[in-house]
Design a protein around this motif. Sequence first.
Motif, PDB file in Angstrom:
ATOM      1  N   THR A  23       0.842  -1.201   0.000  1.00  0.00           N
ATOM      2  CA  THR A  23       0.000   0.000   0.000  1.00  0.00           C
ATOM      3  C   THR A  23       0.875   1.248   0.000  1.00  0.00           C
ATOM      4  OG1 THR A  23      -0.081   0.130   2.400  1.00  0.00           O
ATOM      5  CG2 THR A  23      -1.746  -1.241   1.324  1.00  0.00           C
ATOM      6  N   CYS A  25       0.571   3.511   2.035  1.00  0.00           N
ATOM      7  CA  CYS A  25       0.844   3.848   3.443  1.00  0.00           C
ATOM      8  C   CYS A  25       1.950   2.974   4.007  1.00  0.00           C
ATOM      9  CB  CYS A  25      -0.431   3.765   4.278  1.00  0.00           C
ATOM     10  SG  CYS A  25      -1.268   2.167   4.187  1.00  0.00           S
ATOM     11  N   HIS A  27       2.481  -0.369   3.952  1.00  0.00           N
ATOM     12  CA  HIS A  27       2.168  -1.647   4.606  1.00  0.00           C
ATOM     13  C   HIS A  27       2.112  -2.746   3.564  1.00  0.00           C
ATOM     14  CE1 HIS A  27       0.541   0.964   7.952  1.00  0.00           C
ATOM     15  NE2 HIS A  27       1.462   0.203   8.535  1.00  0.00           N
ATOM     16  N   CYS A  48      -6.812   0.344   4.861  1.00  0.00           N
ATOM     17  CA  CYS A  48      -5.657  -0.483   5.244  1.00  0.00           C
ATOM     18  C   CYS A  48      -5.950  -1.164   6.574  1.00  0.00           C
ATOM     19  CB  CYS A  48      -4.419   0.405   5.367  1.00  0.00           C
ATOM     20  SG  CYS A  48      -2.966  -0.513   5.945  1.00  0.00           S
ATOM     21  N   CYS A  51      -3.245   0.322   9.379  1.00  0.00           N
ATOM     22  CA  CYS A  51      -3.253   1.681   9.931  1.00  0.00           C
ATOM     23  C   CYS A  51      -4.596   2.385   9.780  1.00  0.00           C
ATOM     24  CB  CYS A  51      -2.154   2.514   9.277  1.00  0.00           C
ATOM     25  SG  CYS A  51      -2.397   2.794   7.498  1.00  0.00           S
TER      26      CYS A  51
HETATM   27 ZN   LIG Z   1      -1.479   1.287   6.144  1.00  0.00          ZN
END
Ligand SMILES: [Zn+2]
Length: 258
Positions: A23, A25, A27, A48, A51
């Motif tokens: 992702t 973000c 992850h 996600c 998070c």
């Molecule tokens: Zn994430």
Amino acid sequence: MTLDMVCNFRKCRKSLSNQAWVTTCSHAFCIEHGKTEFKRNIDNTLTCPACGNELRDKFDVIQADLRPSETFKSIVLAGMKPDTIMDVAMRAMSFWSYQVEQETLYQESLAKHTREKVQCLEEINTLNTQKLKAELETCKRKISTLQTEFNKKRKHAEELAASLEDKTRKIQKLTFQLEAQKRKDIRVDNFERSSSNQEQCMDISDLVGNRATSEDFVFRPAKDTEDSHRMPTPKTPMFDFRNRKKPQSHFTFRPLPH
Ligand SMILES: [Zn+2]
Ligand SMILES: [Zn+2]
């Protein structure tokens, strides 16, 4: 050698070596969790699971090949300007650094938790050791006390055994003396009885010698007749036992029952 990433899904931590869902973000997830968590719905919105960030763009989450082929490596950044290539590389390195940092934090947390657990176990072990030492000292004191009592009892038992042995010897000695005294008394009694019999025999001899004459004992026939002084004939015996009553016996002999 670099370590593989692990799935960021809660408590999964599956090693990611070939394929992964990544992702924007930063992850990463295993194939199984990516398929279940990143199914596009009608609103086309994703979240996600690590998070909670919203993943709206179609490139916010993609399935990446972690072992790309040489051809893919040659073509994926081909034609881009160097600053773009460096930007892409920097973002990829940032993603990797974040994963390494998260893994480091997780391992440090795990190590801290393990240290705390070990410290707690050491404290429990120390308390148990102190408790066991105290019990051991108590047991040692009890054993020492019991050993002292046992020695006293054994000494007393040995004294009693010695006393018993001494008394047994005395009893044997007294029994021997008693038997000897009995034999001595029996010999004296027999001697006195023998002396008395001799005196009686002497009296009877005196009586026979002094008093008994031929006139005191007269043998007479059964029938005192005139023919009694004549020689007996077979028809007329000297003594007549025919009418003599046979003495009755006090015992009757009978055959034993079978
Ligand atoms: Zn994430
Ligand atoms: Zn997973």
